[in-house]
Design an enzyme around this catalytic site. Structure first.
Site, short mmCIF file in Angstrom:
data_model
loop_
_atom_site.label_atom_id
_atom_site.label_comp_id
_atom_site.label_asym_id
_atom_site.label_seq_id
_atom_site.Cartn_x
_atom_site.Cartn_y
_atom_site.Cartn_z
N ARG A 30 -26.32 72.29 85.75
CA ARG A 30 -27.63 71.61 85.66
C ARG A 30 -28.59 72.35 84.73
O ARG A 30 -29.79 72.39 85.00
CB ARG A 30 -28.27 71.46 87.04
CG ARG A 30 -27.49 70.62 88.02
CD ARG A 30 -27.92 69.16 87.92
NE ARG A 30 -27.15 68.35 88.82
CZ ARG A 30 -27.64 67.80 89.94
NH1 ARG A 30 -28.88 68.00 90.27
NH2 ARG A 30 -26.87 67.07 90.69
N ARG A 34 -34.88 69.38 85.66
CA ARG A 34 -36.31 69.35 86.01
C ARG A 34 -37.03 70.68 85.96
O ARG A 34 -38.25 70.70 85.94
CB ARG A 34 -36.48 68.74 87.40
CG ARG A 34 -36.34 67.24 87.38
CD ARG A 34 -36.24 66.70 88.78
NE ARG A 34 -35.04 67.18 89.41
CZ ARG A 34 -34.63 66.85 90.62
NH1 ARG A 34 -35.36 66.05 91.35
NH2 ARG A 34 -33.51 67.33 91.11
N ARG A 43 -37.87 62.75 80.19
CA ARG A 43 -37.56 61.80 81.28
C ARG A 43 -38.71 60.80 81.44
O ARG A 43 -38.49 59.61 81.66
CB ARG A 43 -37.30 62.53 82.59
CG ARG A 43 -36.71 61.58 83.62
CD ARG A 43 -36.54 62.21 84.97
NE ARG A 43 -37.81 62.52 85.57
CZ ARG A 43 -37.97 62.90 86.83
NH1 ARG A 43 -36.91 63.02 87.61
NH2 ARG A 43 -39.15 63.18 87.30
N ASP A 80 -24.35 61.88 84.54
CA ASP A 80 -24.26 62.05 85.98
C ASP A 80 -22.89 61.59 86.46
O ASP A 80 -22.27 60.72 85.84
CB ASP A 80 -25.35 61.24 86.70
CG ASP A 80 -25.57 61.79 88.11
OD1 ASP A 80 -26.33 62.76 88.25
OD2 ASP A 80 -24.95 61.28 89.05
N TYR A 157 -20.39 59.00 98.23
CA TYR A 157 -21.65 58.31 97.90
C TYR A 157 -21.50 56.80 97.99
O TYR A 157 -22.39 56.10 98.47
CB TYR A 157 -22.10 58.69 96.48
CG TYR A 157 -22.72 60.05 96.37
CD1 TYR A 157 -24.01 60.30 96.84
CD2 TYR A 157 -22.03 61.11 95.80
CE1 TYR A 157 -24.58 61.56 96.74
CE2 TYR A 157 -22.59 62.38 95.70
CZ TYR A 157 -23.87 62.59 96.17
OH TYR A 157 -24.44 63.83 96.08
O1 CP3 Z 1 -25.36 70.42 84.25
C1 CP3 Z 1 -26.00 69.66 83.48
O2 CP3 Z 1 -26.99 70.07 82.81
C2 CP3 Z 1 -25.52 68.24 83.29
C3 CP3 Z 1 -26.19 67.32 84.10
C4 CP3 Z 1 -25.71 66.90 85.47
C5 CP3 Z 1 -26.52 66.06 86.26
N1 CP3 Z 1 -25.81 65.67 87.34
C6 CP3 Z 1 -27.88 65.64 85.91
C7 CP3 Z 1 -28.79 65.25 86.98
C8 CP3 Z 1 -24.52 67.09 86.17
C9 CP3 Z 1 -23.32 67.97 85.81
C10 CP3 Z 1 -24.60 66.31 87.34
C11 CP3 Z 1 -23.51 66.19 88.32
C12 CP3 Z 1 -23.80 65.62 89.64
N2 CP3 Z 1 -24.57 64.54 89.95
C13 CP3 Z 1 -23.21 66.08 90.84
C14 CP3 Z 1 -22.20 67.18 90.93
C15 CP3 Z 1 -22.83 68.51 90.83
C16 CP3 Z 1 -23.47 68.98 92.09
O3 CP3 Z 1 -24.71 69.16 92.04
O4 CP3 Z 1 -22.76 69.18 93.06
C17 CP3 Z 1 -23.70 65.28 91.90
C18 CP3 Z 1 -23.37 65.42 93.37
C19 CP3 Z 1 -24.56 64.29 91.31
C20 CP3 Z 1 -25.25 63.19 92.01
C21 CP3 Z 1 -26.70 63.32 91.86
N3 CP3 Z 1 -27.40 63.11 90.69
C22 CP3 Z 1 -27.63 63.68 92.87
C23 CP3 Z 1 -27.26 64.00 94.30
C24 CP3 Z 1 -28.88 63.68 92.27
C25 CP3 Z 1 -30.22 63.92 92.91
C26 CP3 Z 1 -30.33 65.38 93.15
C27 CP3 Z 1 -31.71 65.88 92.91
O5 CP3 Z 1 -31.78 67.08 92.66
O6 CP3 Z 1 -32.66 65.08 92.94
C28 CP3 Z 1 -28.73 63.37 90.91
C29 CP3 Z 1 -29.79 63.27 89.90
C30 CP3 Z 1 -29.67 64.19 88.75
N4 CP3 Z 1 -28.53 64.40 88.02
C31 CP3 Z 1 -30.73 64.96 88.16
C32 CP3 Z 1 -30.19 65.60 87.04
C33 CP3 Z 1 -30.90 66.45 86.04
C34 CP3 Z 1 -32.17 64.94 88.61
C35 CP3 Z 1 -32.74 63.68 88.10
C36 CP3 Z 1 -34.20 63.73 87.78
O7 CP3 Z 1 -34.97 63.49 88.70
O8 CP3 Z 1 -34.54 64.00 86.61
#
Ligand code: CP3
Length: 355
Positions: A30, A34, A43, A80, A157
């Protein structure tokens, strides 16, 4: 075209192949997100997180943001894991503070039978387009990582319909209707293979599979509902592209008890969370794969001296010799000051191992 594309920094690829490196490569799960004000600005411009993922120019821009700030050894495409169920038409939305939710969760064989494998050329074209743009912009500076979720994690999910720490619906389906669960895992496996191969063809030089919720399972459950599908994916991937091997990193959060099983999938590296020591992990994989990890993400909340000390501890735990990629044990959280990431990256490259 089968030419080896020039890469100025190939530390990550070398470490994943267990070859010697000058310093330990580092990237952060990640790393675009944010905690970076410039991410929040883009965003905002995109309108939503999903819209950002689906606009290749903007997804490319945020992918590159952390590389402009820090001396990272890899980029990871901004996307994602839930793009696959979104492309299957489940109606994905994200709400601030609550995470992802689907309008139409999958609860029956009828629901599963209605799903199709998304076409990477059309339904998920925005991911390949973003990868091509990032590769162009990077100009070989560092390798680009593509990724996807594991079938079990995606199913968790899709069946629950939203984020939940325990995912009770998939647990119930596992007991009451395992055939429905297997049918869903099957179509997700095909979808992940197609999506990852499209990412590799578009220019992803490494791929990582996030089995973020596999750790909810017990050992028999992991061996029945996650592991075989991970093996099938790895068997189905293009393992050589642009004249080089394409390494596969497998990460099961809270999967430290299953390293031996993970080795059987044919992966090149295993991601380790902070609950398992790298000393033990290295002994157990005995040079068969590289290891990625495993600083506790909460350490990044501490002061710079503590961060440096904890980085040293992780480097010392892995010890001498090749095959280590430094990372956090899970994703960076939005509350981290960006300067702390600089401290971490620089400390890894300085390679300070405290005596
Ligand atoms: O690593 C990176 O920079 C690449 C980006 C990346 C995102 N999601 C961007 C994201 C990667 C590799 C993921 C994978 C992902 N997405 C996983 C597996 C990794 C892990 O954390 O175990 C999972 C379970 C998801 C599903 C997902 N997407 C969730 C549960 C959420 C909400 C979590 C939160 O923190 O709010 C997301 C949203 C998400 N994916 C964000 C980002 C940057 C936050 C979105 C935002 O509000 O800008």
């Amino acid at each position: 075209m089968n030419r080896v594309s020039a890469l100025q920094n190939d530390r990550l690829l070398r470490a994943l192949a267990c070859q010697p490196v000058d310093v330990t490569p580092v990237w952060i799960m990640r790393q675009a997100g944010r905690y970076l004000p410039e991410y929040r600005a883009v965003r905002e411009k995109a309108g939503s997180f999903l819209q950002l993922c689906k606009t290749p120019e903007l997804a490319s821009e945020v992918t590159l943001q952390p590389l402009a700030r820090f001396d990272l050894d890899a980029a990871i495409i901004f996307s994602d894991i839930l793009t696959i169920p979104d492309a299957m038409g489940l109606g994905l939305g994200f709400t601030e503070g609550e995470g992802p939710a689907f309008e139409r969760p999958v609860r029956s064989m009828r629901d599963v039978k209605a799903l199709g494998v998304p076409d990477p050329e059309t339904d998920l074209r925005y991911v390949s387009d973003a990868i091509r743009l990032v590769r162009h912009e990077l100009g070989g500076k560092v390798p680009l990582i593509g990724f996807c979720g594991s079938p079990f994690t995606l199913a968790a999910y899709m069946i629950e319909g939203r984020a939940n720490k325990h995912f009770p619906h998939i647990q119930r389906m596992r007991g009451e209707a395992p055939d429905v669960l297997h049918a869903l895992l099957d179509i997700l496996t095909e979808s992940v293979i197609c999506h990852l191969n499209a990412q590799i063809q578009a220019g992803a030089q490494v791929v990582m599979i996030f089995d973020s919720w596999g750790g909810l399972l017990d050992t028999p459950g992991y061996e029945i509902f996650s592991l075989p599908y991970l093996s099938r994916i790895i068997q189905g991937l293009l393992r050589f592209h642009e004249g080089r091997a394409v390494p596969v990193i497998l990460f099961t959060l809270h999967g430290g008890q299953w390293l031996e099983q993970m080795l059987t999938t044919g992966c090149d590296a295993i991601g380790i969370d902070w609950t398992l020591s790298l000393i033990e992990a290295r002994l157990r994989v005995s040079g068969k794969v590289a290891l990625q990890g495993n600083l506790d993400p909460a350490i990044l909340k501490q002061d710079p001296d503590t961060i440096r000390r904890e980085v040293s501890k992780v480097l010392a735990e892995y010890g001498e010799g090749p095959g280590h990629v430094f990372n956090l044990g899970h994703g960076i959280t939005p509350d981290i000051p960006p300067e702390h990431v600089r401290v971490l990256v620089d400390a890894v490259h300085q390679g300070m191992i405290e005596q």
